[in-house]
Design a protein around this motif. Structure first.
Motif, mmCIF file in Angstrom:
data_model
loop_
_atom_site.group_PDB
_atom_site.id
_atom_site.type_symbol
_atom_site.label_atom_id
_atom_site.label_comp_id
_atom_site.label_asym_id
_atom_site.label_seq_id
_atom_site.Cartn_x
_atom_site.Cartn_y
_atom_site.Cartn_z
ATOM 1 N N ARG A 59 116.875 29.803 54.953
ATOM 2 C CA ARG A 59 115.872 30.455 54.110
ATOM 3 C C ARG A 59 116.023 31.966 54.151
ATOM 4 N NH1 ARG A 59 110.238 27.793 55.989
ATOM 5 N NH2 ARG A 59 109.572 29.697 54.945
ATOM 6 N N THR A 60 116.029 32.579 52.973
ATOM 7 C CA THR A 60 116.155 34.031 52.924
ATOM 8 C C THR A 60 114.908 34.730 53.436
ATOM 9 O OG1 THR A 60 115.422 34.121 50.629
ATOM 10 C CG2 THR A 60 117.810 33.971 51.017
ATOM 11 N N ASP A 61 113.737 34.094 53.346
ATOM 12 C CA ASP A 61 112.528 34.743 53.853
ATOM 13 C C ASP A 61 112.536 34.837 55.373
ATOM 14 O OD1 ASP A 61 112.183 31.914 54.024
ATOM 15 O OD2 ASP A 61 110.006 32.106 53.960
ATOM 16 N N LEU A 62 113.302 33.982 56.031
ATOM 17 C CA LEU A 62 113.386 34.009 57.493
ATOM 18 C C LEU A 62 114.629 34.730 58.000
ATOM 19 C CD1 LEU A 62 112.336 30.329 58.285
ATOM 20 C CD2 LEU A 62 110.896 32.369 58.240
ATOM 21 N N SER A 63 115.699 34.708 57.208
ATOM 22 C CA SER A 63 116.986 35.185 57.708
ATOM 23 C C SER A 63 117.595 36.326 56.935
ATOM 24 C CB SER A 63 117.990 34.028 57.722
ATOM 25 O OG SER A 63 117.501 32.983 58.517
ATOM 26 N N GLY A 64 116.957 36.783 55.879
ATOM 27 C CA GLY A 64 117.592 37.814 55.068
ATOM 28 C C GLY A 64 118.725 37.203 54.271
ATOM 29 N N THR A 65 119.794 37.952 54.093
ATOM 30 C CA THR A 65 120.926 37.488 53.306
ATOM 31 C C THR A 65 121.645 36.357 54.033
ATOM 32 O OG1 THR A 65 121.200 39.699 52.411
ATOM 33 C CG2 THR A 65 123.102 38.231 52.239
ATOM 34 N N ILE A 66 122.008 35.335 53.285
ATOM 35 C CA ILE A 66 122.735 34.191 53.836
ATOM 36 C C ILE A 66 124.090 34.137 53.148
ATOM 37 C CG2 ILE A 66 122.774 31.681 54.066
ATOM 38 C CD1 ILE A 66 119.640 31.885 53.933
ATOM 39 N N ILE A 89 130.807 27.829 57.384
ATOM 40 C CA ILE A 89 129.970 28.531 58.358
ATOM 41 C C ILE A 89 128.963 29.377 57.593
ATOM 42 C CG2 ILE A 89 129.945 30.273 60.193
ATOM 43 C CD1 ILE A 89 132.779 29.337 60.926
ATOM 44 N N PHE A 90 127.726 29.374 58.061
ATOM 45 C CA PHE A 90 126.692 30.208 57.462
ATOM 46 C C PHE A 90 126.464 31.417 58.351
ATOM 47 C CE2 PHE A 90 125.281 27.643 54.010
ATOM 48 C CZ PHE A 90 125.670 26.357 54.357
ATOM 49 N N GLU A 91 126.552 32.594 57.752
ATOM 50 C CA GLU A 91 126.290 33.832 58.476
ATOM 51 C C GLU A 91 124.985 34.408 57.968
ATOM 52 O OE1 GLU A 91 131.000 35.012 58.954
ATOM 53 O OE2 GLU A 91 129.722 36.232 57.696
ATOM 54 N N MET A 92 124.126 34.797 58.889
ATOM 55 C CA MET A 92 122.847 35.387 58.533
ATOM 56 C C MET A 92 122.943 36.888 58.737
ATOM 57 S SD MET A 92 121.633 32.502 58.021
ATOM 58 C CE MET A 92 122.348 30.961 58.547
ATOM 59 N N LYS A 93 122.557 37.626 57.725
ATOM 60 C CA LYS A 93 122.597 39.082 57.809
ATOM 61 C C LYS A 93 121.264 39.619 57.326
ATOM 62 C CE LYS A 93 127.496 39.026 56.900
ATOM 63 N NZ LYS A 93 128.587 39.430 56.054
ATOM 64 N N ALA A 94 120.698 40.514 58.072
ATOM 65 C CA ALA A 94 119.440 41.126 57.630
ATOM 66 C C ALA A 94 119.697 41.840 56.311
ATOM 67 C CB ALA A 94 118.933 42.104 58.680
ATOM 68 N N SER A 95 118.809 41.657 55.378
ATOM 69 C CA SER A 95 118.986 42.298 54.081
ATOM 70 C C SER A 95 118.618 43.767 54.193
ATOM 71 C CB SER A 95 118.104 41.613 53.037
ATOM 72 O OG SER A 95 116.745 41.888 53.297
ATOM 73 N N HIS A 146 114.116 26.872 41.996
ATOM 74 C CA HIS A 146 112.831 27.576 41.900
ATOM 75 C C HIS A 146 112.227 27.939 43.248
ATOM 76 C CE1 HIS A 146 108.621 28.228 40.342
ATOM 77 N NE2 HIS A 146 109.363 29.081 39.664
ATOM 78 N N HIS A 147 112.996 28.557 44.107
ATOM 79 C CA HIS A 147 112.517 29.125 45.383
ATOM 80 C C HIS A 147 111.913 28.085 46.329
ATOM 81 C CE1 HIS A 147 113.077 32.810 43.150
ATOM 82 N NE2 HIS A 147 112.221 32.377 42.244
ATOM 83 N N GLY A 148 112.308 26.824 46.179
ATOM 84 C CA GLY A 148 111.744 25.770 47.036
ATOM 85 C C GLY A 148 110.401 25.282 46.549
ATOM 86 N N GLY A 177 110.929 35.059 48.845
ATOM 87 C CA GLY A 177 110.439 36.242 49.535
ATOM 88 C C GLY A 177 109.483 35.878 50.658
ATOM 89 N N GLU A 178 109.469 36.698 51.676
ATOM 90 C CA GLU A 178 108.590 36.482 52.815
ATOM 91 C C GLU A 178 107.130 36.618 52.393
ATOM 92 O OE1 GLU A 178 108.297 37.981 57.446
ATOM 93 O OE2 GLU A 178 109.336 39.219 55.981
ATOM 94 N N ASN A 179 106.291 35.658 52.826
ATOM 95 C CA ASN A 179 104.848 35.657 52.542
ATOM 96 C C ASN A 179 104.549 35.836 51.057
ATOM 97 O OD1 ASN A 179 104.255 35.403 55.319
ATOM 98 N ND2 ASN A 179 104.491 37.605 55.577
ATOM 99 N N ASN A 180 105.338 35.184 50.191
ATOM 100 C CA ASN A 180 105.125 35.319 48.751
ATOM 101 C C ASN A 180 103.828 34.627 48.330
ATOM 102 O OD1 ASN A 180 105.848 32.493 47.550
ATOM 103 N ND2 ASN A 180 107.475 32.955 49.025
#
Length: 154
Positions: free
Chosen positions: A64-71, A81-87, A14-16, A39-42
């Motif tokens: 966190r997807t709100d900080l890093s986009g797609t994980i 390995i975790f790769e962070m990609k802007a959504s 549940h989104h943390g 989501g950012e600033n939800n």
């Protein structure tokens, strides 16, 4: 019934929200990393501070997807390995620099360096040589830069 819930990665419920990822569940799963999709600033305030503190207190790396986009978690069956990609929705999403860890968890978290390297890494990073040297996260932060490939806690 006794079920083995152990996992390397936990996708938090549940989104943390503070209504999920109880202490007992976290102990049963005992993950190395947790991914929080929110989501950012939800308007719900997800992820809730209680969950961030619970995960950080357990020494779990938080993504966190709100900080890093797609994980994206990539594994060869051994290393992870975790790769962070802007959504596509947030093309300028920041890299995973706002890792949440408690001070005590930070001292217990192990990262790796090499004799001549200038960066610290997570175990299994493809840019980490076999002659890796374990070091505490807090010590690594003071003396090295984080690797841009494996995105260790910063």
């Amino acid at each position: 019934a006794n079920h083995n819930l152990k996992a390397t990665v936990l996708k938090t419920g549940h989104h943390g929200s503070n209504t999920s990822t109880t202490g007992a569940f976290l102990e049963a799963v005992s993950p190395n990393a947790a991914i929080i999709s929110c989501g950012e600033n939800n308007s719900y305030g997800h992820p809730h501070q209680e969950i961030l503190a619970r995960l950080g207190g357990a020494g779990v790396d938080i993504y966190r997807t709100d900080l890093s986009g797609t994980i994206v978690a990539v594994s060869d069956g051994q290393a992870l390995i975790f790769e962070m990609k802007a959504s596509p929705i947030k093309p300028h999403a920041p890299p995973a620099t706002e890792q949440v860890t408690s001070q005590s968890a930070e001292q217990d978290t192990t990262v790796y360096v090499t004799k001549t390297g200038k960066k610290y890494h997570l175990d299994g990073c493809r840019s980490l040589s076999k002659s890796k040297i374990p070091i505490s996260l807090s010590e690594a932060k003071a003396r090295y830069e984080p690797c841009g490939i494996c995105n260790p806690p910063r």
